[in-house]
Write a protein that holds these residues in place. Sequence first.
Motif, mmCIF file in Angstrom:
data_model
loop_
_atom_site.group_PDB
_atom_site.id
_atom_site.type_symbol
_atom_site.label_atom_id
_atom_site.label_comp_id
_atom_site.label_asym_id
_atom_site.label_seq_id
_atom_site.Cartn_x
_atom_site.Cartn_y
_atom_site.Cartn_z
ATOM 1 N N PHE A 164 0.828 -1.204 0.000
ATOM 2 C CA PHE A 164 0.000 0.000 0.000
ATOM 3 C C PHE A 164 0.865 1.258 0.000
ATOM 4 N N GLU A 165 2.002 1.197 0.659
ATOM 5 C CA GLU A 165 2.914 2.335 0.656
ATOM 6 C C GLU A 165 3.479 2.573 -0.738
ATOM 7 N N VAL A 166 3.805 1.494 -1.418
ATOM 8 C CA VAL A 166 4.303 1.628 -2.795
ATOM 9 C C VAL A 166 3.225 2.207 -3.694
ATOM 10 N N ALA A 167 1.984 1.706 -3.550
ATOM 11 C CA ALA A 167 0.879 2.214 -4.363
ATOM 12 C C ALA A 167 0.630 3.688 -4.084
ATOM 13 N N ALA A 168 0.781 4.099 -2.825
ATOM 14 C CA ALA A 168 0.565 5.500 -2.464
ATOM 15 C C ALA A 168 1.600 6.396 -3.120
ATOM 16 N N THR A 169 2.845 5.911 -3.240
ATOM 17 C CA THR A 169 3.881 6.712 -3.900
ATOM 18 C C THR A 169 3.585 6.898 -5.383
ATOM 19 N N LEU A 170 2.772 6.000 -5.934
ATOM 20 C CA LEU A 170 2.365 6.119 -7.341
ATOM 21 C C LEU A 170 1.059 6.895 -7.479
ATOM 22 N N ARG A 171 0.680 7.570 -6.404
ATOM 23 C CA ARG A 171 -0.489 8.447 -6.373
ATOM 24 C C ARG A 171 -1.815 7.694 -6.501
ATOM 25 N N ALA A 172 -1.827 6.464 -6.033
ATOM 26 C CA ALA A 172 -3.089 5.715 -6.004
ATOM 27 C C ALA A 172 -3.882 6.153 -4.783
ATOM 28 N N ASN A 173 -5.161 6.484 -4.983
ATOM 29 C CA ASN A 173 -5.992 6.876 -3.847
ATOM 30 C C ASN A 173 -6.431 5.638 -3.065
ATOM 31 N N ALA A 174 -7.193 5.861 -1.997
ATOM 32 C CA ALA A 174 -7.580 4.759 -1.115
ATOM 33 C C ALA A 174 -8.367 3.685 -1.849
ATOM 34 N N TRP A 175 -9.303 4.102 -2.701
ATOM 35 C CA TRP A 175 -10.105 3.128 -3.446
ATOM 36 C C TRP A 175 -9.247 2.338 -4.426
ATOM 37 N N ASP A 176 -8.321 3.025 -5.112
ATOM 38 C CA ASP A 176 -7.431 2.342 -6.053
ATOM 39 C C ASP A 176 -6.539 1.330 -5.334
ATOM 40 N N ARG A 177 -6.065 1.702 -4.151
ATOM 41 C CA ARG A 177 -5.217 0.775 -3.397
ATOM 42 C C ARG A 177 -6.010 -0.463 -2.964
ATOM 43 N N PHE A 178 -7.264 -0.233 -2.583
ATOM 44 C CA PHE A 178 -8.086 -1.376 -2.186
ATOM 45 C C PHE A 178 -8.393 -2.262 -3.392
ATOM 46 N N ARG A 179 -8.813 -1.638 -4.493
ATOM 47 C CA ARG A 179 -9.246 -2.400 -5.672
ATOM 48 C C ARG A 179 -8.090 -3.073 -6.402
ATOM 49 N N SER A 180 -6.966 -2.378 -6.513
ATOM 50 C CA SER A 180 -5.864 -2.877 -7.335
ATOM 51 C C SER A 180 -4.794 -3.624 -6.544
ATOM 52 N N VAL A 181 -4.763 -3.416 -5.240
ATOM 53 C CA VAL A 181 -3.739 -4.075 -4.423
ATOM 54 C C VAL A 181 -4.356 -5.094 -3.465
ATOM 55 N N ALA A 182 -5.273 -4.621 -2.619
ATOM 56 C CA ALA A 182 -5.804 -5.485 -1.570
ATOM 57 C C ALA A 182 -6.602 -6.664 -2.128
ATOM 58 N N VAL A 183 -7.520 -6.381 -3.030
ATOM 59 C CA VAL A 183 -8.390 -7.449 -3.535
ATOM 60 C C VAL A 183 -7.616 -8.535 -4.279
ATOM 61 N N PRO A 184 -6.728 -8.197 -5.228
ATOM 62 C CA PRO A 184 -5.972 -9.267 -5.902
ATOM 63 C C PRO A 184 -5.094 -10.079 -4.948
ATOM 64 N N LEU A 185 -4.416 -9.410 -4.016
ATOM 65 C CA LEU A 185 -3.527 -10.130 -3.106
ATOM 66 C C LEU A 185 -4.295 -10.969 -2.087
ATOM 67 N N ALA A 186 -5.523 -10.587 -1.802
ATOM 68 C CA ALA A 186 -6.340 -11.331 -0.831
ATOM 69 C C ALA A 186 -7.227 -12.377 -1.503
#
Length: 227
Positions: free
Chosen positions: A123-145
């Motif tokens: 999530f920290e890496v995604a934040a550095t790429l300017r991903a907002n909270a929803w993008d981090r959840f949709r693109s990072v959390a959901v696939p990894l979980a």
Amino acid sequence: MTLSAADLSAITLTLKLAAVTTLLLMLIATPLAWWLTHTHARLRAAVTALVSLPLVLPPTVLGFYLLVLLGPQGQVGQWMLALGLDTLPFSFGGLVVGSVLFSLPFAVQPIANAFAAIGARPFEVAATLRANAWDRFRSVAVPLARPGFITAAVLAFAHTVGEFGVVLMLGGNIPGETRVLSVAIYDHVEAIDYPNAHLLSAGLVLFSFVVLLMLGRYGGHWQKVAT
């Protein structure tokens, strides 16, 4: 030996109940598991205990209190009557409510564990790429979980198929509407119709074995794919 029309109806109703319950549970459990994983609120421990309560609470107790709460004299039942709606006990809708509450921990816990296993770094890496909270959840959390979602869906479906105490207390035994597979087995045993009770019970044993086999055999594979 063949299944009767009543038994086939019970199987169909059970599968329908399990499918609807699983869908609702995934919609409810996902945000709840995310909140439990990331919140520091004082209520977290209480909410976790409340979600896990069906794991230790006798199903008949949960079914009884839902029957009282949702019945014509209960608070929720009175609200529904005031809105011109039918009360939920002894209906398919009542079975869905009871099944969702009774199977909630089987959906929440695997998803919460999967979210917790991700850690903060992605999530920290995604934040550095300017991903907002929803993008981090949709693109990072959901696939990894994803393994957690798969486990939750399978367990919720299987647990709903095998329910007895809650559905009997809240739904009764109405053919074609609330008579699910577990209740049908109970009816056969009560009537000393052991051959049909064996047939339905053996089907449930086989189904449960296959579910556990799939989770044990492919759980590791799903975990590797996700990582």
